[in-house]
Design a protein around this motif. Structure first.
Motif, PDB file in Angstrom:
ATOM      1  N   THR A  37      -1.357  -4.128   1.306  1.00  0.00           N
ATOM      2  CA  THR A  37      -2.128  -5.019   1.836  1.00  0.00           C
ATOM      3  C   THR A  37      -1.816  -4.707   3.478  1.00  0.00           C
ATOM      4  O   THR A  37      -1.010  -4.234   3.599  1.00  0.00           O
ATOM      5  CB  THR A  37      -1.495  -6.439   1.278  1.00  0.00           C
ATOM      6  OG1 THR A  37      -2.449  -7.282   2.044  1.00  0.00           O
ATOM      7  CG2 THR A  37      -0.299  -6.615   1.501  1.00  0.00           C
ATOM      8  N   THR A  38      -2.814  -5.588   4.024  1.00  0.00           N
ATOM      9  CA  THR A  38      -2.727  -5.253   5.337  1.00  0.00           C
ATOM     10  C   THR A  38      -2.134  -6.543   6.229  1.00  0.00           C
ATOM     11  O   THR A  38      -1.944  -6.588   7.444  1.00  0.00           O
ATOM     12  CB  THR A  38      -4.308  -5.269   6.191  1.00  0.00           C
ATOM     13  OG1 THR A  38      -5.011  -6.468   5.706  1.00  0.00           O
ATOM     14  CG2 THR A  38      -4.721  -3.790   5.510  1.00  0.00           C
ATOM     15  N   THR A  39      -1.979  -7.663   5.346  1.00  0.00           N
ATOM     16  CA  THR A  39      -1.296  -8.697   5.908  1.00  0.00           C
ATOM     17  C   THR A  39      -0.341  -9.279   4.933  1.00  0.00           C
ATOM     18  O   THR A  39      -0.432  -8.802   3.726  1.00  0.00           O
ATOM     19  CB  THR A  39      -2.244  -9.790   5.990  1.00  0.00           C
ATOM     20  OG1 THR A  39      -2.879 -10.350   4.809  1.00  0.00           O
ATOM     21  CG2 THR A  39      -3.345  -9.665   7.056  1.00  0.00           C
ATOM     22  N   ASP A  40       0.737  -9.987   5.455  1.00  0.00           N
ATOM     23  CA  ASP A  40       2.058 -10.248   4.560  1.00  0.00           C
ATOM     24  C   ASP A  40       1.069 -11.226   3.245  1.00  0.00           C
ATOM     25  O   ASP A  40       0.352 -12.060   3.617  1.00  0.00           O
ATOM     26  CB  ASP A  40       3.056 -11.209   5.173  1.00  0.00           C
ATOM     27  CG  ASP A  40       3.802 -10.093   6.106  1.00  0.00           C
ATOM     28  OD1 ASP A  40       3.706  -8.895   5.719  1.00  0.00           O
ATOM     29  OD2 ASP A  40       4.576 -10.589   6.713  1.00  0.00           O
ATOM     30  N   THR A  41       1.744 -10.875   2.221  1.00  0.00           N
ATOM     31  CA  THR A  41       0.967 -11.772   1.178  1.00  0.00           C
ATOM     32  C   THR A  41       2.020 -12.127   0.116  1.00  0.00           C
ATOM     33  O   THR A  41       2.885 -11.453  -0.179  1.00  0.00           O
ATOM     34  CB  THR A  41       0.030 -10.665   0.199  1.00  0.00           C
ATOM     35  OG1 THR A  41      -1.072 -10.194   1.115  1.00  0.00           O
ATOM     36  CG2 THR A  41      -0.905 -11.480  -0.868  1.00  0.00           C
ATOM     37  N   HIS A  42       1.947 -13.450  -0.340  1.00  0.00           N
ATOM     38  CA  HIS A  42       2.801 -13.969  -1.383  1.00  0.00           C
ATOM     39  C   HIS A  42       1.759 -14.515  -2.523  1.00  0.00           C
ATOM     40  O   HIS A  42       1.150 -15.505  -2.318  1.00  0.00           O
ATOM     41  CB  HIS A  42       3.547 -15.203  -0.812  1.00  0.00           C
ATOM     42  CG  HIS A  42       4.401 -14.831   0.317  1.00  0.00           C
ATOM     43  ND1 HIS A  42       6.005 -14.693  -0.020  1.00  0.00           N
ATOM     44  CD2 HIS A  42       4.409 -14.583   1.530  1.00  0.00           C
ATOM     45  CE1 HIS A  42       6.381 -14.173   1.221  1.00  0.00           C
ATOM     46  NE2 HIS A  42       5.389 -14.293   2.053  1.00  0.00           N
ATOM     47  N   VAL A  72      10.242 -11.481  -9.380  1.00  0.00           N
ATOM     48  CA  VAL A  72       9.521 -11.041  -8.188  1.00  0.00           C
ATOM     49  C   VAL A  72       9.605  -9.632  -7.683  1.00  0.00           C
ATOM     50  O   VAL A  72      10.798  -8.978  -7.903  1.00  0.00           O
ATOM     51  CB  VAL A  72      10.491 -11.850  -6.830  1.00  0.00           C
ATOM     52  CG1 VAL A  72       9.603 -11.790  -5.713  1.00  0.00           C
ATOM     53  CG2 VAL A  72      10.387 -13.492  -7.335  1.00  0.00           C
ATOM     54  N   ILE A  73       8.547  -9.315  -7.279  1.00  0.00           N
ATOM     55  CA  ILE A  73       8.482  -7.745  -6.911  1.00  0.00           C
ATOM     56  C   ILE A  73       8.003  -7.500  -5.509  1.00  0.00           C
ATOM     57  O   ILE A  73       6.999  -8.379  -5.261  1.00  0.00           O
ATOM     58  CB  ILE A  73       7.362  -7.054  -7.940  1.00  0.00           C
ATOM     59  CG1 ILE A  73       7.881  -7.104  -9.260  1.00  0.00           C
ATOM     60  CG2 ILE A  73       7.462  -5.628  -7.479  1.00  0.00           C
ATOM     61  CD1 ILE A  73       7.139  -6.362 -10.490  1.00  0.00           C
ATOM     62  N   LEU A  74       8.547  -6.857  -4.774  1.00  0.00           N
ATOM     63  CA  LEU A  74       7.981  -6.503  -3.526  1.00  0.00           C
ATOM     64  C   LEU A  74       7.576  -5.155  -3.274  1.00  0.00           C
ATOM     65  O   LEU A  74       8.201  -4.135  -3.679  1.00  0.00           O
ATOM     66  CB  LEU A  74       9.477  -6.670  -2.561  1.00  0.00           C
ATOM     67  CG  LEU A  74       9.227  -6.029  -0.977  1.00  0.00           C
ATOM     68  CD1 LEU A  74       8.156  -6.982  -0.258  1.00  0.00           C
ATOM     69  CD2 LEU A  74      10.740  -6.122  -0.260  1.00  0.00           C
ATOM     70  N   TYR A  75       6.411  -5.220  -2.799  1.00  0.00           N
ATOM     71  CA  TYR A  75       5.606  -3.801  -2.431  1.00  0.00           C
ATOM     72  C   TYR A  75       5.509  -3.687  -1.015  1.00  0.00           C
ATOM     73  O   TYR A  75       5.072  -4.711  -0.191  1.00  0.00           O
ATOM     74  CB  TYR A  75       4.123  -4.070  -3.081  1.00  0.00           C
ATOM     75  CG  TYR A  75       3.978  -4.310  -4.520  1.00  0.00           C
ATOM     76  CD1 TYR A  75       4.134  -3.026  -5.220  1.00  0.00           C
ATOM     77  CD2 TYR A  75       3.880  -5.522  -5.120  1.00  0.00           C
ATOM     78  CE1 TYR A  75       4.517  -3.467  -6.554  1.00  0.00           C
ATOM     79  CE2 TYR A  75       4.122  -5.898  -6.209  1.00  0.00           C
ATOM     80  CZ  TYR A  75       4.170  -4.589  -7.342  1.00  0.00           C
ATOM     81  OH  TYR A  75       4.090  -4.853  -8.622  1.00  0.00           O
ATOM     82  N   ARG A  76       5.800  -2.782  -0.339  1.00  0.00           N
ATOM     83  CA  ARG A  76       5.885  -2.406   1.081  1.00  0.00           C
ATOM     84  C   ARG A  76       5.122  -0.760   1.313  1.00  0.00           C
ATOM     85  O   ARG A  76       5.420   0.080   0.422  1.00  0.00           O
ATOM     86  CB  ARG A  76       7.317  -2.116   1.668  1.00  0.00           C
ATOM     87  CG  ARG A  76       8.035  -3.614   1.750  1.00  0.00           C
ATOM     88  CD  ARG A  76       9.363  -3.634   2.141  1.00  0.00           C
ATOM     89  NE  ARG A  76      10.135  -2.942   0.976  1.00  0.00           N
ATOM     90  CZ  ARG A  76      11.495  -2.858   1.078  1.00  0.00           C
ATOM     91  NH1 ARG A  76      12.173  -2.945   1.979  1.00  0.00           N
ATOM     92  NH2 ARG A  76      12.089  -2.312   0.183  1.00  0.00           N
ATOM     93  N   PRO A  77       4.435  -0.895   2.387  1.00  0.00           N
ATOM     94  CA  PRO A  77       3.966   0.444   2.586  1.00  0.00           C
ATOM     95  C   PRO A  77       4.874   1.635   2.703  1.00  0.00           C
ATOM     96  O   PRO A  77       6.264   1.593   3.309  1.00  0.00           O
ATOM     97  CB  PRO A  77       3.449   0.423   3.925  1.00  0.00           C
ATOM     98  CG  PRO A  77       3.334  -1.071   4.245  1.00  0.00           C
ATOM     99  CD  PRO A  77       4.286  -1.761   3.624  1.00  0.00           C
ATOM    100  N   ALA A 125       2.769  -4.729   6.450  1.00  0.00           N
ATOM    101  CA  ALA A 125       2.776  -5.727   5.706  1.00  0.00           C
ATOM    102  C   ALA A 125       3.218  -5.600   4.411  1.00  0.00           C
ATOM    103  O   ALA A 125       3.298  -4.532   3.644  1.00  0.00           O
ATOM    104  CB  ALA A 125       1.263  -5.910   5.416  1.00  0.00           C
ATOM    105  N   ASN A 126       4.190  -6.847   3.926  1.00  0.00           N
ATOM    106  CA  ASN A 126       4.537  -6.806   2.625  1.00  0.00           C
ATOM    107  C   ASN A 126       3.630  -7.533   1.677  1.00  0.00           C
ATOM    108  O   ASN A 126       3.262  -8.610   2.048  1.00  0.00           O
ATOM    109  CB  ASN A 126       6.220  -7.473   2.854  1.00  0.00           C
ATOM    110  CG  ASN A 126       7.056  -6.873   3.719  1.00  0.00           C
ATOM    111  OD1 ASN A 126       6.777  -5.686   3.723  1.00  0.00           O
ATOM    112  ND2 ASN A 126       7.856  -7.334   4.554  1.00  0.00           N
ATOM    113  N   ARG A 127       3.959  -7.358   0.529  1.00  0.00           N
ATOM    114  CA  ARG A 127       3.201  -7.882  -0.544  1.00  0.00           C
ATOM    115  C   ARG A 127       4.408  -8.428  -1.549  1.00  0.00           C
ATOM    116  O   ARG A 127       5.275  -7.494  -1.981  1.00  0.00           O
ATOM    117  CB  ARG A 127       2.360  -7.343  -1.486  1.00  0.00           C
ATOM    118  CG  ARG A 127       1.665  -8.011  -2.559  1.00  0.00           C
ATOM    119  CD  ARG A 127       0.830  -7.064  -3.625  1.00  0.00           C
ATOM    120  NE  ARG A 127      -0.367  -6.512  -2.915  1.00  0.00           N
ATOM    121  CZ  ARG A 127      -1.436  -7.131  -2.923  1.00  0.00           C
ATOM    122  NH1 ARG A 127      -1.727  -8.191  -3.486  1.00  0.00           N
ATOM    123  NH2 ARG A 127      -2.638  -6.585  -2.496  1.00  0.00           N
TER     124      ARG A 127
END
Length: 197
Positions: A120-125, A162-167, A2-4
């Protein structure tokens, strides 16, 4: 995986740090138009009038997106571990901040990252409408810079970061201080006149 995606915006131009000015309302409306096609799941905003009013204007373009007022994304001074190590100009800037304010700011800044920069466990915006200091704090964190390095970063009113957080990866700064949705006469408010471009 999932991406945040976290969207950060400073409130619109305000009159004496109070209510939005006419220009501030225009800025917020244009930012709302830009974000209308983003699949936002929530909007979080600080409790001060200028952040709340910016969220209200933007919400007209996001009718089904829940709005949340939160002190965690409010106006406070993020951590500065060692004031004595700061350049003189920043030390003077922070001269009036007392120990209790530093302690409260450190707690709130840590909570902001825990809530909005965690995996996060689901894609979140999500959109955060806040103040310049907190945007700088998130950017500093994304770049893994020293805690005090939020000083010297400034956000224009209703600019988009905008900031992208990925596992399993460091955060990615996608954009910082993007004002392309604003006409030239509404850009760079929030900066001293000598820095306007």
């Amino acid at each position: 995986m999932a991406n945040r995606l976290l969207y950060l915006a400073r409130h619109g131009e305000a009159i004496d740090d109070g209510d939005l000015s006419t220009r501030g309302r225009q800025q917020a409306d244009l930012l709302g138009q830009r974000l209308a096609t983003v699949p936002l799941t929530a909007v979080h905003h600080g409790p001060l009038p200028r952040a709340t009013q910016t969220a209200d204007v933007i919400s007209r373009h996001l009718p089904d997106v829940p709005m949340h007022c939160s002190q965690v994304v409010g106006d406070y001074v993020p951590p500065v571990p060692d004031l004595r190590a700061l350049p003189e100009v920043y030390a003077r800037f922070l001269d009036g901040v007392n120990a209790d304010e530093y302690a409260a700011g450190a707690t709130l800044a840590a909570a902001a990252l825990a809530q909005h920069a965690a995996p996060t466990t689901t894609d979140t915006h999500e959109l955060i409408i806040t103040h310049s200091f907190l945007i700088a704090w998130f950017v500093r964190h994304a770049l893994d810079a020293p805690d005090a390095r939020w000083l010297g970063l400034n956000a224009a009113n209703c600019a988009l970061t905008v900031i992208l957080y990925r596992p399993h990866r460091p955060p990615t700064l996608i954009s910082f201080n993007d004002t392309s949705h604003l006409p030239p006469d509404l850009r760079w408010t929030g900066f001293p006149p000598e820095l306007h471009v």
